[in-house]
Write a protein that holds these residues in place. Structure first.
Motif, mmCIF file in Angstrom:
data_model
loop_
_atom_site.group_PDB
_atom_site.id
_atom_site.type_symbol
_atom_site.label_atom_id
_atom_site.label_comp_id
_atom_site.label_asym_id
_atom_site.label_seq_id
_atom_site.Cartn_x
_atom_site.Cartn_y
_atom_site.Cartn_z
ATOM 1 N N UNK A 163 0.841 -1.200 0.000
ATOM 2 C CA UNK A 163 0.000 0.000 0.000
ATOM 3 C C UNK A 163 0.872 1.244 0.000
ATOM 4 N N UNK A 164 0.236 2.371 -0.274
ATOM 5 C CA UNK A 164 0.923 3.662 -0.232
ATOM 6 C C UNK A 164 0.002 4.653 0.464
ATOM 7 N N UNK A 165 0.589 5.528 1.275
ATOM 8 C CA UNK A 165 -0.161 6.578 1.957
ATOM 9 C C UNK A 165 0.237 7.915 1.355
ATOM 10 N N UNK A 166 -0.744 8.644 0.863
ATOM 11 C CA UNK A 166 -0.506 9.983 0.329
ATOM 12 C C UNK A 166 -1.016 10.989 1.355
ATOM 13 N N UNK A 167 -0.271 12.056 1.581
ATOM 14 C CA UNK A 167 -0.626 13.009 2.633
ATOM 15 C C UNK A 167 -0.474 14.441 2.129
ATOM 16 N N UNK A 168 -1.388 15.298 2.549
ATOM 17 C CA UNK A 168 -1.293 16.720 2.270
ATOM 18 C C UNK A 168 -1.667 17.479 3.543
ATOM 19 N N UNK A 169 -1.146 18.682 3.710
ATOM 20 C CA UNK A 169 -1.449 19.506 4.881
ATOM 21 C C UNK A 169 -2.457 20.573 4.502
ATOM 22 N N UNK A 170 -3.386 20.845 5.423
ATOM 23 C CA UNK A 170 -4.404 21.867 5.176
ATOM 24 C C UNK A 170 -4.608 22.705 6.438
ATOM 25 N N UNK A 171 -4.711 24.014 6.246
ATOM 26 C CA UNK A 171 -5.025 24.951 7.325
ATOM 27 C C UNK A 171 -6.528 25.170 7.319
ATOM 28 N N UNK A 172 -7.171 25.037 8.476
ATOM 29 C CA UNK A 172 -8.614 25.282 8.595
ATOM 30 C C UNK A 172 -8.816 26.784 8.745
ATOM 31 N N UNK A 173 -9.589 27.376 7.819
ATOM 32 C CA UNK A 173 -9.855 28.815 7.858
ATOM 33 C C UNK A 173 -11.349 29.052 8.056
ATOM 34 N N UNK A 174 -11.735 30.297 8.214
ATOM 35 C CA UNK A 174 -13.151 30.643 8.404
ATOM 36 C C UNK A 174 -13.979 30.326 7.165
ATOM 37 N N UNK A 175 -13.333 30.240 6.010
ATOM 38 C CA UNK A 175 -14.069 30.005 4.764
ATOM 39 C C UNK A 175 -13.840 28.620 4.177
ATOM 40 N N UNK A 176 -13.086 27.774 4.858
ATOM 41 C CA UNK A 176 -12.824 26.426 4.349
ATOM 42 C C UNK A 176 -11.410 25.999 4.678
ATOM 43 N N UNK A 177 -10.807 25.219 3.790
ATOM 44 C CA UNK A 177 -9.444 24.726 4.006
ATOM 45 C C UNK A 177 -8.499 25.334 2.981
ATOM 46 N N UNK A 178 -7.276 25.635 3.439
ATOM 47 C CA UNK A 178 -6.233 26.158 2.556
ATOM 48 C C UNK A 178 -5.089 25.153 2.527
ATOM 49 N N UNK A 179 -4.794 24.642 1.369
ATOM 50 C CA UNK A 179 -3.717 23.660 1.229
ATOM 51 C C UNK A 179 -2.366 24.320 1.491
ATOM 52 N N UNK A 180 -1.525 23.685 2.298
ATOM 53 C CA UNK A 180 -0.235 24.267 2.663
ATOM 54 C C UNK A 180 0.936 23.682 1.895
ATOM 55 N N UNK A 181 0.780 22.505 1.327
ATOM 56 C CA UNK A 181 1.882 21.919 0.579
ATOM 57 C C UNK A 181 1.789 22.341 -0.886
ATOM 58 N N UNK A 182 2.832 22.042 -1.634
ATOM 59 C CA UNK A 182 2.838 22.443 -3.043
ATOM 60 C C UNK A 182 3.083 21.267 -3.985
ATOM 61 N N UNK A 183 2.962 20.045 -3.490
ATOM 62 C CA UNK A 183 3.185 18.885 -4.354
ATOM 63 C C UNK A 183 2.110 18.843 -5.424
ATOM 64 N N UNK A 184 2.482 18.638 -6.675
ATOM 65 C CA UNK A 184 1.510 18.680 -7.784
ATOM 66 C C UNK A 184 0.714 17.385 -7.945
ATOM 67 N N UNK A 185 -0.162 17.058 -6.980
ATOM 68 C CA UNK A 185 -0.954 15.818 -7.029
ATOM 69 C C UNK A 185 -1.719 15.695 -8.339
ATOM 70 N N UNK A 186 -2.208 16.795 -8.862
ATOM 71 C CA UNK A 186 -3.039 16.755 -10.065
ATOM 72 C C UNK A 186 -2.262 16.272 -11.289
ATOM 73 N N UNK A 187 -0.947 16.367 -11.258
ATOM 74 C CA UNK A 187 -0.127 15.987 -12.403
ATOM 75 C C UNK A 187 0.275 14.528 -12.397
ATOM 76 N N UNK A 188 -0.029 13.802 -11.339
ATOM 77 C CA UNK A 188 0.374 12.391 -11.224
ATOM 78 C C UNK A 188 -0.655 11.506 -11.891
#
Length: 66
Positions: A41-66
């Protein structure tokens, strides 16, 4: 680390006694476990900051390009 608390479970595993609260300003690590039955198996992880309007992604790994 406290066993990676708070855990946000999928509905089949939901614990009705869970008392944790996710609040603005928290940083969460969102993990996905990907595997086929009987294989490695593989575990993929991303960091997110909880804001008043939702979540803000903190990492910059290009998941969409994989």
């Amino acid at each position: 680390m406290a066993d990676e608390w708070p855990g946000v479970l999928l509905h089949p595993d939901f614990d009705p006694d869970f008392t944790g609260i996710i609040e603005e300003g928290m940083v969460l690590n969102v993990e996905s476990l990907i595997a086929e039955a009987g294989s490695e198996s593989i575990k993929l992880e991303t960091q997110a900051l909880v804001t008043a309007t939702g979540a803000e992604r903190l990492d910059s790994f290009p998941w969409e390009e994989i």
